[in-house]
Write an enzyme that holds these catalytic residues in place. Structure first.
Site, PDB file in Angstrom:
ATOM      1  N   PRO A 170      10.362  11.492  83.252  1.00  0.00           N
ATOM      2  CA  PRO A 170       9.731  10.702  84.320  1.00  0.00           C
ATOM      3  C   PRO A 170       8.212  10.613  84.164  1.00  0.00           C
ATOM      4  CG  PRO A 170      11.354  12.240  85.225  1.00  0.00           C
ATOM      5  CD  PRO A 170      11.169  12.602  83.777  1.00  0.00           C
ATOM      6  N   TYR A 171       7.689   9.513  84.647  1.00  0.00           N
ATOM      7  CA  TYR A 171       6.237   9.275  84.700  1.00  0.00           C
ATOM      8  C   TYR A 171       5.600   9.250  83.315  1.00  0.00           C
ATOM      9  CZ  TYR A 171       7.557  10.792  89.370  1.00  0.00           C
ATOM     10  OH  TYR A 171       8.217  10.935  90.554  1.00  0.00           O
ATOM     11  N   ARG A 172       6.396   8.914  82.311  1.00  0.00           N
ATOM     12  CA  ARG A 172       5.950   8.807  80.922  1.00  0.00           C
ATOM     13  C   ARG A 172       5.455  10.137  80.342  1.00  0.00           C
ATOM     14  NH1 ARG A 172       6.462   3.909  79.394  1.00  0.00           N
ATOM     15  NH2 ARG A 172       5.322   4.263  77.435  1.00  0.00           N
ATOM     16  N   LEU A 173       5.964  11.231  80.915  1.00  0.00           N
ATOM     17  CA  LEU A 173       5.655  12.556  80.382  1.00  0.00           C
ATOM     18  C   LEU A 173       6.753  12.937  79.388  1.00  0.00           C
ATOM     19  CD1 LEU A 173       4.576  14.340  83.702  1.00  0.00           C
ATOM     20  CD2 LEU A 173       3.169  13.071  82.067  1.00  0.00           C
ATOM     21  N   HIS A 174       6.894  12.132  78.340  1.00  0.00           N
ATOM     22  CA  HIS A 174       8.045  12.211  77.456  1.00  0.00           C
ATOM     23  C   HIS A 174       8.027  13.481  76.597  1.00  0.00           C
ATOM     24  CE1 HIS A 174       8.527   8.203  78.839  1.00  0.00           C
ATOM     25  NE2 HIS A 174       7.556   7.691  78.093  1.00  0.00           N
TER      26      HIS A 174
END
Length: 202
Positions: free
Chosen positions: A178-182
């Site tokens: 989520p939230y581009r916290l890949h």
């Protein structure tokens, strides 16, 4: 539910097999589709979708017309990158490394396993060359079909059709968070021993 982080003590080939198996269950079609990126000796890149037709610890195999654009680029610069993107799973795998031709026996066996119409099309196609009109290509296929009319006809593999195996220098696994916290992890094979795993900033 939070997806577990990629385990850095995992074997990258085992992990690839697990992700591929999940993709085969989840993707609507062609879970083995991958982007193949090649480049000219001068560094001009090109990319296209091809299908993975085999893999093991020696590398990842695809087939092509050797006189196509990608065939010409591979002949001049035998290094490539592969990208698997499974949208339904929010995952991707990048693989980079040198290319080596498959054996004649491997190419013959895979060509013989293809459907008759696919074998005829491979022979009829001057892949990547200009085509005056579709009818000309279809006429070639029809003419070849008259030479090999039976579904079980022995159709010889053309000399300009074969495959390559990419032996990985690096394998990078990416999964969505989520939230581009890949989550990203890469295995480096260039040290000559056990590949080294490193987690990367997203």
């Amino acid at each position: 539910m939070t997806v577990p982080l990629i385990a850095l003590d995992a074997d990258p080939f085992t992990l690839f097999g697990q992700w591929m198996a999940e993709a085969e269950r989840a993707e609507p079609n062609d879970a083995n589709a991958m982007t193949l990126a090649t480049a000219t000796p001068g560094g001009r890149p090109s990319a296209r979708m091809v299908l993975l037709k085999g893999w093991d610890r020696a590398g990842f195999v695809f087939y092509t017309n050797l006189e196509s654009r990608k065939g010409d680029e591979i002949a001049a610069n035998p290094h490539a990158a592969l990208l698997f993107h499974w949208k339904s799973l929010r995952r991707q795998i990048r693989i980079e490394g040198p290319l080596l031709p498959v054996t004649e026996a491997e190419a013959d066996a895979y060509f013989a396993s293809r459907r008759r119409i696919s074998r005829l099309g491979a022979i009829a196609s001057d892949q990547s060359r200009p085509l005056a009109d579709r009818a000309a290509f279809e006429a070639r296929v029809a003419e070849l079909g008259s030479r090999y009319p039976a579904e079980d006809s022995v159709i010889p593999r053309p000399a300009n059709w074969s495959g390559f195996r990419l032996s990985p220098d690096a394998m990078e696994f990416w999964q969505d968070y989520p939230y581009r916290l890949h989550d990203r992890a890469v295995w480096d094979f260039t040290n000559g021993g056990t590949p080294t795993a490193t987690r990367l900033y997203p």
